[in-house]
Design a protein around this motif. Structure first.
Motif, PDB file in Angstrom:
ATOM      1  N   GLY A 133       0.757  -1.134  -0.140  1.00  0.00           N
ATOM      2  CA  GLY A 133       0.035  -0.107   0.032  1.00  0.00           C
ATOM      3  C   GLY A 133       0.861   1.272   0.068  1.00  0.00           C
ATOM      4  N   SER A 134       2.058   1.186  -0.011  1.00  0.00           N
ATOM      5  CA  SER A 134       3.244   2.194  -0.010  1.00  0.00           C
ATOM      6  C   SER A 134       4.007   1.879  -1.283  1.00  0.00           C
ATOM      7  CB  SER A 134       3.698   2.570   1.142  1.00  0.00           C
ATOM      8  OG  SER A 134       4.870   3.341   1.074  1.00  0.00           O
ATOM      9  N   ALA A 135       4.180   2.756  -2.149  1.00  0.00           N
ATOM     10  CA  ALA A 135       5.007   2.314  -3.307  1.00  0.00           C
ATOM     11  C   ALA A 135       6.595   2.843  -2.889  1.00  0.00           C
ATOM     12  CB  ALA A 135       4.664   3.564  -4.363  1.00  0.00           C
ATOM     13  N   ARG A 136       6.905   3.616  -1.936  1.00  0.00           N
ATOM     14  CA  ARG A 136       8.075   3.545  -1.486  1.00  0.00           C
ATOM     15  C   ARG A 136       8.562   2.633  -0.733  1.00  0.00           C
ATOM     16  NH1 ARG A 136       9.839   8.474   2.724  1.00  0.00           N
ATOM     17  NH2 ARG A 136      12.109   8.009   2.697  1.00  0.00           N
ATOM     18  N   ARG A 137       7.813   2.253   0.222  1.00  0.00           N
ATOM     19  CA  ARG A 137       7.965   0.987   1.236  1.00  0.00           C
ATOM     20  C   ARG A 137       8.317  -0.306   0.122  1.00  0.00           C
ATOM     21  NH1 ARG A 137       4.407   1.041   5.663  1.00  0.00           N
ATOM     22  NH2 ARG A 137       2.862   0.397   4.046  1.00  0.00           N
ATOM     23  N   ASP A 138       7.426  -0.684  -0.844  1.00  0.00           N
ATOM     24  CA  ASP A 138       7.293  -1.502  -1.571  1.00  0.00           C
ATOM     25  C   ASP A 138       8.764  -1.546  -2.538  1.00  0.00           C
ATOM     26  OD1 ASP A 138       4.820  -2.152  -0.701  1.00  0.00           O
ATOM     27  OD2 ASP A 138       3.914  -1.614  -2.656  1.00  0.00           O
ATOM     28  N   ALA A 139       9.244  -0.402  -3.237  1.00  0.00           N
ATOM     29  CA  ALA A 139      10.460  -0.177  -3.671  1.00  0.00           C
ATOM     30  C   ALA A 139      11.569  -0.601  -2.786  1.00  0.00           C
ATOM     31  CB  ALA A 139      10.615   1.043  -4.267  1.00  0.00           C
ATOM     32  N   HIS A 140      11.539  -0.136  -1.427  1.00  0.00           N
ATOM     33  CA  HIS A 140      12.612  -0.477  -0.537  1.00  0.00           C
ATOM     34  C   HIS A 140      12.653  -1.949  -0.218  1.00  0.00           C
ATOM     35  CE1 HIS A 140      15.320   1.099   2.612  1.00  0.00           C
ATOM     36  NE2 HIS A 140      14.564   0.266   3.566  1.00  0.00           N
ATOM     37  N   LEU A 141      11.434  -2.451  -0.144  1.00  0.00           N
ATOM     38  CA  LEU A 141      11.278  -4.103   0.092  1.00  0.00           C
ATOM     39  C   LEU A 141      11.985  -4.883  -1.139  1.00  0.00           C
ATOM     40  CD1 LEU A 141       7.816  -4.606   1.797  1.00  0.00           C
ATOM     41  CD2 LEU A 141      10.077  -4.804   2.824  1.00  0.00           C
TER      42      LEU A 141
END
Length: 188
Positions: free
Chosen positions: A70-78
Motif C-alpha cells: 500500500g506504499s510505493a516507497r516501502r514496496d520499492a525499498h522491500l
C-alpha cells in the motif's frame, strides 16, 4: 465450499487458482504498528494423495517483485534492499514431507528459498472446503500460516532495521487449487 468429501476423492494433480489465492504477510513495525502486505503474482501446483497424504507434494513460486504493502516507497525499498529482486526474482517453496495432523489439518514441511538461501520450514494448513464449480472444475481450499525469522534468509538491510521492523514475519496463505483434467490428446 463443502467439506463433506472423503479424502480419497481428493487424489489428483492440481494447479494453484491465482484468482482465488492470497499470499500475505504481517510484520511489526516500530513496536506499535503492523505492516500488512501481499504478493500479487505467484504460481504453483500440488499432487494430493487422499489415501496416503505422505505421498502428496507441493510447489510454490512467488514473484518477489510483486510485493505490495500500500506504499510505493516501502514496496520499492522491500524489492531492492530487502528482497534483492534483481538478483533473486523468485521466492520458492518445495515440499519434502506432508503429514496429516488430524481431521482436516496438515503440516507441510519443505525447503523455502529466499534471496538464494534455502532453509526448511513447516507450514500448518487446514482444509477449508471442496466444490465442483458450475463449469465442472473441482476446487479445494486451504488456509495456512507460518511465522519465520526473516534474518535467517538474509532479509535485512542494516542493524537499525531489526529495531524498526521485527525479524518475525507471519505468512498467511488462503489458497485454492483446481484439479487438472487429463487431456485425451496429451495423455496428461
Amino acid at each position: 465450499m463443502s467439506t463433506t468429501t472423503e479424502f480419497s476423492e481428493l487424489t489428483g494433480d492440481y494447479v494453484l487458482d491465482t484468482a482465488r489465492t492470497r499470499i500475505g504477510f504481517v510484520a511489526r513495525h516500530t513496536m506499535a504498528s503492523r505492516v500488512r502486505g501481499r504478493f500479487g503474482e505467484f504460481e504453483g501446483g500440488a499432487h494430493l494423495d487422499g489415501e496416503d497424504p505422505s505421498k502428496s507434494a507441493v510447489r510454490l513460486v512467488i514473484h518477489a517483485d510483486s510485493v505490495q504493502t500500500g506504499s510505493a516507497r516501502r514496496d520499492a525499498h522491500l524489492r531492492g534492499r530487502f528482497l534483492h529482486v534483481d538478483d533473486h526474482p523468485d521466492i520458492t517453496f518445495t515440499s519434502t514431507v506432508v503429514e496429516q495432523t488430524g481431521g482436516a489439518g496438515f503440516e507441510v514441511t519443505g525447503d523455502l528459498t529466499i534471496r538464494g538461501v534455502i532453509r526448511p520450514v513447516t507450514v500448518h494448513f487446514e482444509l477449508t472446503g471442496v466444490e465442483n464449480d458450475p463449469r465442472g472444475a473441482f476446487r479445494i481450499g486451504f488456509t495456512g500460516h507460518l511465522t519465520l525469522d526473516r534474518t535467517h534468509w538474509g532479509v535485512d538491510w542494516n542493524a537499525a532495521t531489526t529495531i524498526l521492523v521485527s525479524p518475525k514475519v507471519l505468512l498467511e496463505l488462503d489458497a485454492t487449487v483446481i484439479r487438472r483434467i487429463a487431456s485425451p490428446l496429451s495423455g496428461s
